[in-house]
Design an enzyme around this catalytic site. Structure first.
Site, mmCIF file in Angstrom:
data_model
loop_
_atom_site.group_PDB
_atom_site.id
_atom_site.type_symbol
_atom_site.label_atom_id
_atom_site.label_comp_id
_atom_site.label_asym_id
_atom_site.label_seq_id
_atom_site.Cartn_x
_atom_site.Cartn_y
_atom_site.Cartn_z
ATOM 1 N NE ARG A 115 -4.249 -1.471 0.119
ATOM 2 C CZ ARG A 115 -4.409 -2.485 -0.731
ATOM 3 N NH1 ARG A 115 -3.505 -2.725 -1.665
ATOM 4 N NH2 ARG A 115 -5.487 -3.242 -0.680
ATOM 5 C CG HIS A 165 -3.077 -0.753 -6.892
ATOM 6 N ND1 HIS A 165 -3.495 -0.098 -5.762
ATOM 7 C CD2 HIS A 165 -3.158 -2.075 -6.567
ATOM 8 C CE1 HIS A 165 -3.814 -0.965 -4.826
ATOM 9 N NE2 HIS A 165 -3.610 -2.185 -5.294
HETATM 10 P P1 NAP Z 1 -1.977 -11.597 5.023
HETATM 11 O O1 NAP Z 1 -2.113 -13.009 4.566
HETATM 12 O O2 NAP Z 1 -2.928 -11.068 6.018
HETATM 13 O O3 NAP Z 1 -0.476 -11.446 5.578
HETATM 14 C C1 NAP Z 1 -0.053 -10.342 6.286
HETATM 15 C C2 NAP Z 1 1.355 -10.604 6.805
HETATM 16 O O4 NAP Z 1 1.871 -9.398 7.371
HETATM 17 C C3 NAP Z 1 1.395 -11.669 7.914
HETATM 18 O O5 NAP Z 1 2.547 -12.471 7.780
HETATM 19 C C4 NAP Z 1 1.494 -10.829 9.192
HETATM 20 O O6 NAP Z 1 2.180 -11.456 10.265
HETATM 21 C C5 NAP Z 1 2.332 -9.668 8.692
HETATM 22 N N1 NAP Z 1 2.159 -8.493 9.558
HETATM 23 C C6 NAP Z 1 1.028 -7.802 9.838
HETATM 24 N N2 NAP Z 1 1.281 -6.806 10.713
HETATM 25 C C7 NAP Z 1 2.596 -6.865 10.988
HETATM 26 C C8 NAP Z 1 3.458 -6.120 11.819
HETATM 27 N N3 NAP Z 1 3.014 -5.105 12.564
HETATM 28 N N4 NAP Z 1 4.766 -6.468 11.858
HETATM 29 C C9 NAP Z 1 5.230 -7.506 11.146
HETATM 30 N N5 NAP Z 1 4.462 -8.272 10.321
HETATM 31 C C10 NAP Z 1 3.160 -7.941 10.251
HETATM 32 O O7 NAP Z 1 -2.026 -10.599 3.771
HETATM 33 P P2 NAP Z 1 -1.778 -10.930 2.217
HETATM 34 O O8 NAP Z 1 -2.972 -11.611 1.651
HETATM 35 O O9 NAP Z 1 -0.456 -11.594 2.082
HETATM 36 O O10 NAP Z 1 -1.762 -9.455 1.592
HETATM 37 C C11 NAP Z 1 -0.817 -8.482 1.990
HETATM 38 C C12 NAP Z 1 -1.183 -7.130 1.409
HETATM 39 O O11 NAP Z 1 -0.857 -7.080 0.009
HETATM 40 C C13 NAP Z 1 -2.655 -6.756 1.409
HETATM 41 O O12 NAP Z 1 -3.063 -6.300 2.684
HETATM 42 C C14 NAP Z 1 -2.723 -5.661 0.357
HETATM 43 O O13 NAP Z 1 -2.522 -4.405 0.960
HETATM 44 C C15 NAP Z 1 -1.546 -5.970 -0.562
HETATM 45 N N6 NAP Z 1 -1.978 -6.329 -1.935
HETATM 46 C C16 NAP Z 1 -1.549 -5.561 -2.989
HETATM 47 C C17 NAP Z 1 -1.918 -5.907 -4.277
HETATM 48 C C18 NAP Z 1 -1.453 -5.121 -5.463
HETATM 49 O O14 NAP Z 1 -1.964 -5.306 -6.569
HETATM 50 N N7 NAP Z 1 -0.484 -4.257 -5.328
HETATM 51 C C19 NAP Z 1 -2.723 -7.031 -4.505
HETATM 52 C C20 NAP Z 1 -3.147 -7.774 -3.418
HETATM 53 C C21 NAP Z 1 -2.763 -7.413 -2.111
HETATM 54 P P3 NAP Z 1 1.613 -12.790 10.970
HETATM 55 O O15 NAP Z 1 1.734 -13.870 9.922
HETATM 56 O O16 NAP Z 1 2.509 -12.988 12.100
HETATM 57 O O17 NAP Z 1 0.174 -12.504 11.333
HETATM 58 C C1 GLV Z 2 -5.277 -5.126 -4.099
HETATM 59 O O1 GLV Z 2 -4.618 -4.177 -3.855
HETATM 60 C C2 GLV Z 2 -5.816 -6.020 -3.108
HETATM 61 O O2 GLV Z 2 -5.804 -5.680 -1.916
HETATM 62 O O3 GLV Z 2 -6.293 -7.101 -3.495
#
Ligand code: NAP
Ligand code: GLV
Length: 306
Positions: A221, A269
């Site tokens: 983000r 994005h």
């Molecule tokens: P997720 O499965 O919820 O994973 C989040 C990870 O971040 C977990 O490993 C969590 O730790 C860690 N985390 C959270 N707070 C933390 C902190 N304070 N310190 C250290 N680690 C922390 O999320 P995801 O599905 O992988 O997605 C991640 C993000 O990618 C989304 O929230 C979104 O913003 C972004 N995204 C971007 C796009 C794009 O097109 N650019 C597309 C999709 C998603 P724990 O495992 O210990 O809980």
């Molecule tokens: C895209 O940014 C998503 O959160 O899936």
């Protein structure tokens, strides 16, 4: 009982089509043309105008169209008893891993630099086995990216909030281990969710813990990044450059300095865009679960904010 779609900045037509294909009898409303807000119990949402859920007294679930839910919880008028769900999808993970791999390959083979220099100047380049990639956020997407990088012979470390054991990845967790993790990260990939703890995490003091000449990839983000701090550490040579897919203001304004900085790669994005076709079945499954009073899938912990 009706199902509401709210989609700002993204045309909802592919969602409507996929929902109708899977559930022809679905009583579907598309914001802002809502006949009866009191009938809406489930909303599928992307970047809704904050405050509008006040008008939906019987709403029980808000499903994000994407993996991130910061666009929902950023609205502090949403009652705490409304459940929030997010997308977890194999296609989304594959798209993200290919995107990050592409950026890293482009960077280590100096492709943008060769193109921009307009000079015939072959030089040395990094090989995957010589590069340590640190991934911040070892959740669904972070682990997917790590696996893709390992398949391609990169050295991978990961940092998360809680301890993790992931085959082939050196893992760190918590604030105490952040410094050690950063010291080793030649390329830093941000895949954290946006929360009160992670907002502005990509700032000068963090960059200074990276090795000189490190490279940043932000695909999470825009609000994770303090933009002026990034420009400063790129200008003073501490960071070699960055690839940014997300921004504090999207679309990135035409006059933003990132566009013309040769050391910064900008993309709009697009790292991983939800495909309604693959995701609609899990959304409808949750809709059914809600109707039957069953536990929902991929529910967000409102305390943790992800
Ligand atoms: P997720 O499965 O919820 O994973 C989040 C990870 O971040 C977990 O490993 C969590 O730790 C860690 N985390 C959270 N707070 C933390 C902190 N304070 N310190 C250290 N680690 C922390 O999320 P995801 O599905 O992988 O997605 C991640 C993000 O990618 C989304 O929230 C979104 O913003 C972004 N995204 C971007 C796009 C794009 O097109 N650019 C597309 C999709 C998603 P724990 O495992 O210990 O809980
Ligand atoms: C895209 O940014 C998503 O959160 O899936």
């Amino acid at each position: 009982m009706s199902f509401l779609i709210i989609s700002s900045q993204r045309d909802p037509k592919n969602w409507v089509k996929a929902l109708k294909e899977h559930y022809p009898k679905l009583d579907l409303e598309v914001y802002p043309e809502v006949k009866d807000p009191s009938k809406v119990e489930f909303a599928l949402s992307w970047k809704h105008p904050h405050g509008i859920f006040r008008d939906y007294p019987n709403l029980k679930v808000i499903a994000s169209m994407g993996a991130g839910i910061d666009h929902i919880i950023g609205d502090n008028e949403i009652p705490k008893d409304i459940q929030i769900t997010r997308v977890v999808d194999e296609q989304l993970t594959k798209d993200m891993s290919i995107f990050v791999l592409s950026l890293i390959l482009e960077y280590i083979r100096n492709l943008a630099q060769h193109h921009c220099s307009k000079e015939w100047k072959p030089g040395s380049y990094l090989r995957p086995e010589d590069v340590q990639v640190g991934i911040m956020g070892m959740g669904v997407l972070g682990v997917g990216v790590a696996e893709k990088l390992i398949q391609n012979k990169f050295n991978v470390t990961g940092w998360s909030r809680t301890n993790k054991e992931i085959l082939g990845v050196t893992t760190y967790h918590g604030d105490d281990q952040l410094g050690k993790f950063l010291q080793e990260s030649r390329i830093l990939v941000n895949l954290l969710p946006l929360t009160s703890e992670t907002k502005n995490i990509l700032q000068k003091s963090l960059f200074e813990m990276l090795p000189k000449g490190a490279y940043l990839i932000n695909v999470a983000r825009g609000e994770h990044l303090v933009e002026d701090d990034l420009l400063e550490v790129i200008n003073n040579g501490h960071l070699e450059g960055a690839a940014l897919d997300v921004f504090r203001q999207e679309p990135l304004p035409k006059d933003h300095p990132f566009w013309n900085n040769k050391k910064i790669r900008v993309s709009p994005h697009i790292a991983s865009i939800t495909n309604p076709k693959t995701v609609v079945p899990q959304i409808l499954d949750n809709y059914e679960r809600m109707k039957e009073g069953k536990e929902l899938q991929n529910v967000v912990d409102r305390e943790k904010e992800y």
